[in-house]
Design a protein around this motif. Structure first.
Motif, PDB file in Angstrom:
ATOM      1  N   UNK A  49       3.818  -1.426   1.798  1.00 14.56           N
ATOM      2  CA  UNK A  49       4.622  -0.241   1.212  1.00 14.56           C
ATOM      3  C   UNK A  49       5.624   0.247   2.240  1.00 14.56           C
ATOM      4  N   UNK A  50       6.042   1.229   1.985  1.00 19.04           N
ATOM      5  CA  UNK A  50       7.180   2.031   2.698  1.00 19.04           C
ATOM      6  C   UNK A  50       6.571   2.640   4.075  1.00 19.04           C
ATOM      7  N   UNK A  51       7.483   2.739   4.896  1.00 21.39           N
ATOM      8  CA  UNK A  51       6.810   3.469   5.983  1.00 21.39           C
ATOM      9  C   UNK A  51       5.809   2.435   6.604  1.00 21.39           C
ATOM     10  N   UNK A  52       4.934   3.043   7.515  1.00 24.28           N
ATOM     11  CA  UNK A  52       3.705   2.377   7.929  1.00 24.28           C
ATOM     12  C   UNK A  52       2.607   1.957   7.054  1.00 24.28           C
ATOM     13  N   UNK A  53       2.596   1.938   5.613  1.00 24.38           N
ATOM     14  CA  UNK A  53       1.721   1.511   4.707  1.00 24.38           C
ATOM     15  C   UNK A  53       1.644   0.099   4.802  1.00 24.38           C
ATOM     16  N   UNK A  54       0.547  -0.558   5.006  1.00 21.25           N
ATOM     17  CA  UNK A  54       0.258  -2.067   4.764  1.00 21.25           C
ATOM     18  C   UNK A  54      -0.090  -2.232   3.547  1.00 21.25           C
ATOM     19  N   UNK A  55      -0.464  -3.457   2.975  1.00 15.35           N
ATOM     20  CA  UNK A  55      -0.957  -3.561   1.489  1.00 15.35           C
ATOM     21  C   UNK A  55      -2.159  -2.789   1.123  1.00 15.35           C
ATOM     22  N   UNK A  56      -2.974  -2.738   2.179  1.00 14.06           N
ATOM     23  CA  UNK A  56      -4.217  -1.837   1.840  1.00 14.06           C
ATOM     24  C   UNK A  56      -4.207  -0.527   1.735  1.00 14.06           C
ATOM     25  N   UNK A  57      -3.322  -0.012   2.569  1.00 22.26           N
ATOM     26  CA  UNK A  57      -3.135   1.490   2.501  1.00 22.26           C
ATOM     27  C   UNK A  57      -2.357   1.656   1.060  1.00 22.26           C
ATOM     28  N   UNK A  58      -1.516   0.856   0.940  1.00 20.81           N
ATOM     29  CA  UNK A  58      -0.441   1.043  -0.513  1.00 20.81           C
ATOM     30  C   UNK A  58      -1.558   1.017  -1.630  1.00 20.81           C
ATOM     31  N   UNK A 104      -9.911  -4.190  -1.680  1.00 19.15           N
ATOM     32  CA  UNK A 104     -10.499  -2.783  -1.403  1.00 19.15           C
ATOM     33  C   UNK A 104      -9.985  -1.669  -2.576  1.00 19.15           C
ATOM     34  N   UNK A 105      -8.584  -2.222  -2.809  1.00 16.06           N
ATOM     35  CA  UNK A 105      -7.966  -1.116  -3.751  1.00 16.06           C
ATOM     36  C   UNK A 105      -8.457  -1.377  -5.121  1.00 16.06           C
TER      37      UNK A 105
END
Length: 307
Positions: A49-58, A104-105
């Motif tokens: 993801x953009x910024x500090x977002x990793x794949x799981x956060x995104x 998880x997403x």
């Protein structure tokens, strides 16, 4: 964060809740689209993801946006243009979840979709179920092979590095619990798990130490904020779920369809379930979702709808 502030500053009306929910969907979709445009892939082709977002956060952000958009689509009072735009948003957000390869997403959006289908009244339940099946079949058919392999391993219950290695999720959760009991009152510090984990690894004389996240938001909170922090976090979740349930009551679908928002409850349930696999206790979109649920419940109470 700004959306959460806007929610707190808004009056508890159905119109305000609808506007803010659309803003939530727009924010999640913009984040997802920006990540697609940026095109940064890590860890065997997983979209970051953009910024500090990793794949799981995104994937977590995309799942919240997709479920909120589904709710807009299914609401009887939604105008055709808003319904069409929400459908496009769902397509973008599901595509991003597939490209992240986040199990998880996938679990989050699948759990939320099942709950949302169950809460729909009458024939609308069949319509949403059909939409969910089409989306799931498309994701499986057109997604990359790596996505099918990751989801297939989760469904089959296959053991991978997460169950066997030092930096697998199982071992990380166990160490997070260990840190909780070592510092039960104050924890290791807010967002300091990775630092504490890395230093602990180095103190053991291990090579190739990593500053990892615990991959579980419950032990993330307990290890970083201690048991009092965990109790506060769980209290916030329960309060948000209770508020969201007030907007999912069957009577609302009949008496005040504009106030009927089962997607809020479904999304919070999915957040709680997927939190066992993701370190998103402090996810800003989740904070906005909790605030929106409280505002929607206040709008329902203000309208004095009978139970």
């Amino acid at each position: 964060f700004m959306l959460a502030i806007a929610i707190l500053a808004s009056r508890p009306t159905t119109a305000a809740v609808e506007y803010l929910q659309r803003a939530l969907v727009i924010g999640c979709t913009a984040t997802a689209a920006g990540s697609l445009a940026r095109g940064v892939y890590v860890e065997a082709g997983r979209l970051s993801g953009v910024g500090t977002l990793d794949p799981n956060d995104l994937a977590a952000v995309a799942s919240i946006g997709a479920l909120a958009a589904l709710g807009i689509i299914m609401r009887r009072t939604t105008r055709p243009l808003a319904r069409l735009l929400s459908l496009v948003a769902v397509g973008v957000l599901v595509l991003v979840i597939v490209k992240t390869g986040s199990r998880g997403g996938v679990l989050a959006v699948a759990t939320g979709s099942l709950v949302l289908v169950a809460l729909q009244p009458g024939a609308r339940r069949l319509g949403l179920a059909a939409l969910v099946v089409i989306a799931a079949a498309s994701a499986w058919s057109f997604g990359p092979e790596s996505f099918r392999e990751r989801i297939g391993s989760m469904v089959a219950g296959q053991k991978d590095y997460n169950a066997t290695e030092y930096y697998g999720r199982d071992a990380l959760r166990e160490r997070a619990l260990q840190y909780t009991f070592e510092r039960p009152i104050f924890g290791v510090g807010w967002q300091m798990f990775g630092e504490y984990e890395g230093r602990s690894c180095m103190a053991q004389g291990r090579r190739g130490c990593k500053w990892m996240a615990p991959h579980n938001m419950y032990v993330q909170v307990s290890s970083e904020l201690g048991l009092p922090g965990l109790l506060l976090f769980l209290g916030l979740l329960v309060a948000a779920l209770r508020a969201a349930w007030q907007t999912a009551r069957p009577s609302l679908a009949r008496l005040r369809p504009a106030a009927f928002r089962p997607e809020l409850f479904a999304t919070l349930v999915s957040y709680c379930v997927s939190g066992y696999f993701l370190s998103h206790a402090y996810l800003y979109v989740a904070v906005a979702l909790m605030a929106l649920s409280e505002l929607a419940a206040a709008a329902v109470r203000r309208g004095a709808v009978v139970a």
